[in-house]
Design an enzyme around this catalytic site. Structure first.
Site, PDB file in Angstrom:
ATOM      1  CB  SER A 150      -0.862   0.010   1.272  1.00  0.00           C
ATOM      2  OG  SER A 150      -1.424   1.303   1.464  1.00  0.00           O
ATOM      3  CE1 TYR A 163      -3.606  -2.746   5.423  1.00  0.00           C
ATOM      4  CE2 TYR A 163      -3.128  -0.430   5.046  1.00  0.00           C
ATOM      5  CZ  TYR A 163      -3.583  -1.651   4.578  1.00  0.00           C
ATOM      6  OH  TYR A 163      -4.012  -1.774   3.275  1.00  0.00           O
TER       7      TYR A 163
HETATM    8  N1  LIG Z   1      -8.742  -0.939  -0.886  1.00  0.00           N
HETATM    9  C1  LIG Z   1      -7.726  -0.097  -0.751  1.00  0.00           C
HETATM   10  O1  LIG Z   1      -7.865   1.138  -0.801  1.00  0.00           O
HETATM   11  C2  LIG Z   1      -6.338  -0.649  -0.546  1.00  0.00           C
HETATM   12  C3  LIG Z   1      -5.278   0.266  -0.504  1.00  0.00           C
HETATM   13  C4  LIG Z   1      -3.995  -0.202  -0.313  1.00  0.00           C
HETATM   14  C5  LIG Z   1      -3.757  -1.558  -0.162  1.00  0.00           C
HETATM   15  N2  LIG Z   1      -4.800  -2.433  -0.195  1.00  0.00           N
HETATM   16  C6  LIG Z   1      -4.502  -3.855  -0.022  1.00  0.00           C
HETATM   17  O2  LIG Z   1      -5.075  -4.621  -1.073  1.00  0.00           O
HETATM   18  C7  LIG Z   1      -5.543  -5.866  -0.558  1.00  0.00           C
HETATM   19  C8  LIG Z   1      -7.035  -6.022  -0.850  1.00  0.00           C
HETATM   20  O3  LIG Z   1      -7.732  -4.940  -0.291  1.00  0.00           O
HETATM   21  P1  LIG Z   1      -9.335  -4.867  -0.291  1.00  0.00           P
HETATM   22  O4  LIG Z   1      -9.708  -3.463  -0.011  1.00  0.00           O
HETATM   23  O5  LIG Z   1      -9.856  -5.550  -1.483  1.00  0.00           O
HETATM   24  O6  LIG Z   1      -9.623  -5.713   1.032  1.00  0.00           O
HETATM   25  P2  LIG Z   1     -10.925  -6.499   1.528  1.00  0.00           P
HETATM   26  O7  LIG Z   1     -10.968  -6.337   3.010  1.00  0.00           O
HETATM   27  O8  LIG Z   1     -12.122  -6.126   0.705  1.00  0.00           O
HETATM   28  O9  LIG Z   1     -10.553  -8.015   1.191  1.00  0.00           O
HETATM   29  C9  LIG Z   1      -9.645  -8.727   1.965  1.00  0.00           C
HETATM   30  C10 LIG Z   1     -10.094 -10.167   2.005  1.00  0.00           C
HETATM   31  O10 LIG Z   1      -9.166 -10.880   2.825  1.00  0.00           O
HETATM   32  C11 LIG Z   1      -9.882 -11.853   3.533  1.00  0.00           C
HETATM   33  N3  LIG Z   1      -9.118 -12.269   4.702  1.00  0.00           N
HETATM   34  C12 LIG Z   1      -8.991 -11.631   5.892  1.00  0.00           C
HETATM   35  N4  LIG Z   1      -8.225 -12.340   6.720  1.00  0.00           N
HETATM   36  C13 LIG Z   1      -7.849 -13.455   6.045  1.00  0.00           C
HETATM   37  C14 LIG Z   1      -7.057 -14.584   6.377  1.00  0.00           C
HETATM   38  N5  LIG Z   1      -6.494 -14.706   7.590  1.00  0.00           N
HETATM   39  N6  LIG Z   1      -6.870 -15.549   5.445  1.00  0.00           N
HETATM   40  C15 LIG Z   1      -7.454 -15.452   4.227  1.00  0.00           C
HETATM   41  N7  LIG Z   1      -8.225 -14.413   3.868  1.00  0.00           N
HETATM   42  C16 LIG Z   1      -8.415 -13.422   4.757  1.00  0.00           C
HETATM   43  C17 LIG Z   1     -11.198 -11.167   3.901  1.00  0.00           C
HETATM   44  O11 LIG Z   1     -12.205 -12.110   4.236  1.00  0.00           O
HETATM   45  C18 LIG Z   1     -11.484 -10.369   2.641  1.00  0.00           C
HETATM   46  O12 LIG Z   1     -12.309 -11.107   1.756  1.00  0.00           O
HETATM   47  C19 LIG Z   1      -5.223  -5.862   0.922  1.00  0.00           C
HETATM   48  O13 LIG Z   1      -3.988  -6.488   1.150  1.00  0.00           O
HETATM   49  C20 LIG Z   1      -5.140  -4.378   1.259  1.00  0.00           C
HETATM   50  O14 LIG Z   1      -4.322  -4.146   2.369  1.00  0.00           O
HETATM   51  C21 LIG Z   1      -6.085  -2.014  -0.391  1.00  0.00           C
END
Ligand SMILES: NC(=O)c1ccc[n+]([C@@H]2O[C@H](COP(=O)([O-])OP(=O)(O)OC[C@H]3O[C@@H](n4cnc5c(N)ncnc54)[C@H](O)[C@@H]3O)[C@@H](O)[C@H]2O)c1
Length: 271
Positions: A150, A163
């Site tokens: 991120s 995080y």
């Molecule tokens: N959305 C954003 O703005 C953003 C920004 C920067 C980075 N990210 C990164 O991108 C990735 C996806 O983000 P998102 O917004 O789609 O997240 P999200 O929360 O929508 O999806 C994450 C998924 O991970 C699953 N999960 C949680 N714990 C778990 C575990 N122990 N084992 C297996 N699965 C597990 C959850 O059930 C969920 O379906 C993440 O790593 C997040 O940190 C997202």
């Protein structure tokens, strides 16, 4: 979404965190590009929904419940993926522990157990899936791993230090993997999204905070899961064969400008 050209035809892909947001969009896009996908999530019902959408679209997908912070669970997941689709070519790590968001507070008040929960999923999860995926990729003569970091790895939001630390660690891990296995044909790169509108961020950020994010993006709109999925497709495809150990920022220009620019803009607009 752009039309598909089968960039991943015949490839076996494993996507973690694929029940929601960016992971789901990535699993769906990879399947449209011809990959056979294992859709992994700790929440089986959401993984099933993603897999169903892929199958309805004519793709190949199996849902699988796995906790990426648990070594046995990861070992079973990777074995399932390799058995289901004749090996493993592509690993995509998007699982993230959102359950500790409100407890991830200033370091002076931090709880080590909260930190461990965050690091266990967001950082150690990438290490564990790689640990079990790499031997399959070595046998196949190569593979591609993409881990999600991120922009908060280097741009502090003045909150969520655990995080931010987990996402900075993902970059170090990925560069190590890229170096350790690059000669044997395995590439490992990082995607660093900015603010992407997903179920998780919609819950975490208020309407006003989302508007502030939009003000700070050098793009007409906020990011969508497909924006990240398309970047992930590039990194997983043969189009990026000579790209290894790199961080691809997908943030609509959020991290491109000096921090005083919004203040300058306000001054020139007489606010
Ligand atoms: N959305 C954003 O703005 C953003 C920004 C920067 C980075 N990210 C990164 O991108 C990735 C996806 O983000 P998102 O917004 O789609 O997240 P999200 O929360 O929508 O999806 C994450 C998924 O991970 C699953 N999960 C949680 N714990 C778990 C575990 N122990 N084992 C297996 N699965 C597990 C959850 O059930 C969920 O379906 C993440 O790593 C997040 O940190 C997202």
């Amino acid at each position: 979404m752009s039309t598909t050209v089968g960039r991943l035809t015949g490839k076996s892909a494993l996507v973690t965190g694929a029940g929601s947001g960016i992971g789901a969009a990535t699993a769906e896009l990879f399947a449209r590009e011809g990959a056979k996908v294992v859709v992994a999530d700790i929440d089986l019902s959401s993984a099933r929904m993603t897999a169903e959408r892929i199958r309805d679209d004519g793709g190949v997908a199996e849902p699988f419940a796995a906790d990426v912070s648990d070594e046995m669970s990861v070992a079973n997941l990777v074995e399932f993926a390799a058995d289901s689709h004749g090996g493993l070519d592509i690993l995509q790590n998007y699982a993230s522990n959102r359950s500790v968001v409100t407890q991830d507070v200033d370091v002076a008040d931090a709880s080590p157990s909260v930190w461990l929960k965050q690091l266990a999923v967001d950082l150690m999860g990438c290490m564990l899936t790689s640990k079990y995926a790499v031997p399959h990729m070595l046998r196949a003569g190569g593979g591609s791993i993409t881990n999600s970091s991120s922009v908060v790895a280097w741009l502090s939001l003045e909150s969520r230090p655990a995080y931010a630390t987990s996402k900075a660690g993902v970059i170090g891990l990925s560069k190590s993997l890229a170096t350790e296995y690059g000669k044997q044909g395995i590439r490992c790169n990082v995607i660093a999204p900015g603010h992407i509108v997903t179920p998780a961020t919609e819950k975490q950020f208020s309407e006003i905070q989302t508007q502030v994010m939009l003000d700070h993006v050098s793009a007409p709109r906020l990011g969508r899961p497909d924006d990240v999925a398309l970047a992930a497709l590039f990194l997983a495809s043969p189009d990026s064969t000579f790209i290894n150990g790199q961080v691809l920022v997908v943030d609509g220009g959020l991290s491109a400008y000096a921090p005083m620019i919004p203040s300058f803009r306000r001054l020139t607009q007489g606010e």
